[in-house]
Write an enzyme that holds these catalytic residues in place. Structure first.
Site, PDB file in Angstrom:
ATOM      1  N   HIS A  63      95.310  -6.500  -5.010  1.00 29.12           N
ATOM      2  CA  HIS A  63      96.719  -6.078  -4.845  1.00 29.12           C
ATOM      3  C   HIS A  63      96.922  -4.657  -4.326  1.00 29.12           C
ATOM      4  O   HIS A  63      97.950  -4.370  -3.742  1.00 29.12           O
ATOM      5  CB  HIS A  63      97.534  -6.333  -6.119  1.00 29.12           C
ATOM      6  CG  HIS A  63      97.415  -5.286  -7.183  1.00 29.12           C
ATOM      7  ND1 HIS A  63      96.461  -5.333  -8.166  1.00 29.12           N
ATOM      8  CD2 HIS A  63      98.120  -4.153  -7.418  1.00 29.12           C
ATOM      9  CE1 HIS A  63      96.599  -4.282  -8.961  1.00 29.12           C
ATOM     10  NE2 HIS A  63      97.594  -3.543  -8.530  1.00 29.12           N
ATOM     11  N   ASP A  64      95.946  -3.773  -4.528  1.00 27.65           N
ATOM     12  CA  ASP A  64      96.121  -2.398  -4.048  1.00 27.65           C
ATOM     13  C   ASP A  64      95.282  -2.075  -2.811  1.00 27.65           C
ATOM     14  O   ASP A  64      95.262  -0.930  -2.365  1.00 27.65           O
ATOM     15  CB  ASP A  64      95.780  -1.394  -5.167  1.00 27.65           C
ATOM     16  CG  ASP A  64      96.936  -1.211  -6.154  1.00 27.65           C
ATOM     17  OD1 ASP A  64      98.107  -1.372  -5.743  1.00 27.65           O
ATOM     18  OD2 ASP A  64      96.663  -0.908  -7.327  1.00 27.65           O
ATOM     19  N   GLU A  67      97.618  -1.281   0.308  1.00 23.61           N
ATOM     20  CA  GLU A  67      98.435  -0.096   0.038  1.00 23.61           C
ATOM     21  C   GLU A  67      97.610   1.188  -0.052  1.00 23.61           C
ATOM     22  O   GLU A  67      98.023   2.227   0.447  1.00 23.61           O
ATOM     23  CB  GLU A  67      99.206  -0.321  -1.272  1.00 23.61           C
ATOM     24  CG  GLU A  67     100.132   0.824  -1.640  1.00 23.61           C
ATOM     25  CD  GLU A  67     100.907   0.548  -2.931  1.00 23.61           C
ATOM     26  OE1 GLU A  67     101.445  -0.565  -3.076  1.00 23.61           O
ATOM     27  OE2 GLU A  67     100.968   1.451  -3.777  1.00 23.61           O
ATOM     28  N   ASP A  68      96.464   1.112  -0.687  1.00 25.22           N
ATOM     29  CA  ASP A  68      95.733   2.342  -1.023  1.00 25.22           C
ATOM     30  C   ASP A  68      94.435   2.578  -0.263  1.00 25.22           C
ATOM     31  O   ASP A  68      93.802   3.619  -0.446  1.00 25.22           O
ATOM     32  CB  ASP A  68      95.392   2.352  -2.527  1.00 25.22           C
ATOM     33  CG  ASP A  68      96.626   2.551  -3.391  1.00 25.22           C
ATOM     34  OD1 ASP A  68      97.635   3.053  -2.873  1.00 25.22           O
ATOM     35  OD2 ASP A  68      96.572   2.202  -4.576  1.00 25.22           O
ATOM     36  N   ASP A 124     100.591  -5.609 -13.340  1.00 21.60           N
ATOM     37  CA  ASP A 124     100.413  -4.244 -12.822  1.00 21.60           C
ATOM     38  C   ASP A 124     101.198  -3.242 -13.664  1.00 21.60           C
ATOM     39  O   ASP A 124     100.688  -2.193 -14.063  1.00 21.60           O
ATOM     40  CB  ASP A 124     100.881  -4.217 -11.365  1.00 21.60           C
ATOM     41  CG  ASP A 124     100.476  -2.947 -10.630  1.00 21.60           C
ATOM     42  OD1 ASP A 124      99.374  -2.422 -10.886  1.00 21.60           O
ATOM     43  OD2 ASP A 124     101.262  -2.490  -9.786  1.00 21.60           O
TER      44      ASP A 124
HETATM   45 ZN    ZN Z   1      98.243  -1.619  -9.082  1.00 20.64          ZN
END
Ligand code: ZN
Length: 202
Positions: A63-64, A67-68, A124
């Site tokens: 999930h990240d 984004e990251d 989360d």
């Molecule tokens: Zn997260």
């Protein structure tokens, strides 16, 4: 457990995410490897939420990544398919936006999320708020910790009715936070009074 459960795919996602988050650490004082976080999210979905859908668990582990890290949507699609990619994109913030705008958009967009994305959002927020309660970064003030947990409560208020055990666990965390940080979580109805209230468009 059903023989069809694709443990190999789950482990592949864990290895993929571990490589992508390599060198990243959590903001807590333990300097935990970042990968601990998405694995914890997948674990609460499994343990507390009873989630057994492999696509949701894989998306939770990933999930990240978009984004990251430098992970591209194409990489996720190629390795895990379009369905997983779509869920990961649903829960990815646009990092080019200002922080408070991203917080506001999470509150605003929560009701439009798919079931899988809602489950990941619940996991989360549960894991992140628990971390901020139990193991906060040393440079965070009390106000910052309270605001973070209030914001988590506001996002989750928008997706109630998704998974009762996860929501109960989230509520227990909120009750614990109210005691430990001595404050009161404000009702969602007052969200406009907060900097991330949906009308506070900048
Ligand atoms: Zn997260």
């Amino acid at each position: 457990m059903s023989q069809a459960f694709p443990l190999d795919r789950i482990l592949e996602a864990a290895i993929f995410a571990a490589r992508k988050h390599q060198g990243h650490v959590r903001k807590d004082d333990l300097g935990s490897p970042y990968i601990t976080h998405p694995l914890q999210v997948a674990r609460v979905l499994w343990d507390i939420g009873g989630v057994r859908d492999p696509q949701t668990l894989i998306a939770a582990i990933l999930h990240d990544t978009i984004e990251d890290t430098r992970t591209t949507p194409a990489e996720v699609r190629e390795a895990f398919g379009e369905q997983v990619l779509e869920v990961v994109l649903e829960v990815s913030d646009d990092k080019s936006l200002e922080k408070m705008t991203r917080k506001r958009l999470q509150v605003e967009h929560a009701p439009q999320l798919s079931k899988s994305a809602r489950l990941i959002k619940l996991g989360d927020k549960l894991v992140n708020c628990r971390d901020i309660l139990e193991n906060p970064p040393s440079d965070w003030t009390m106000t910052r910790r309270k605001n973070y947990i209030q914001w988590g409560a506001d996002v989750i208020a928008q997706i109630r009715g998704t998974n009762a055990p996860l929501e109960s666990a989230f509520d227990r965390m909120l009750a614990e936070a109210e005691i430990q940080l001595s404050f009161s979580i404000q009702a969602f109805e007052t969200v406009e009074n907060r900097p991330w209230g949906p009308s506070n468009k900048k």
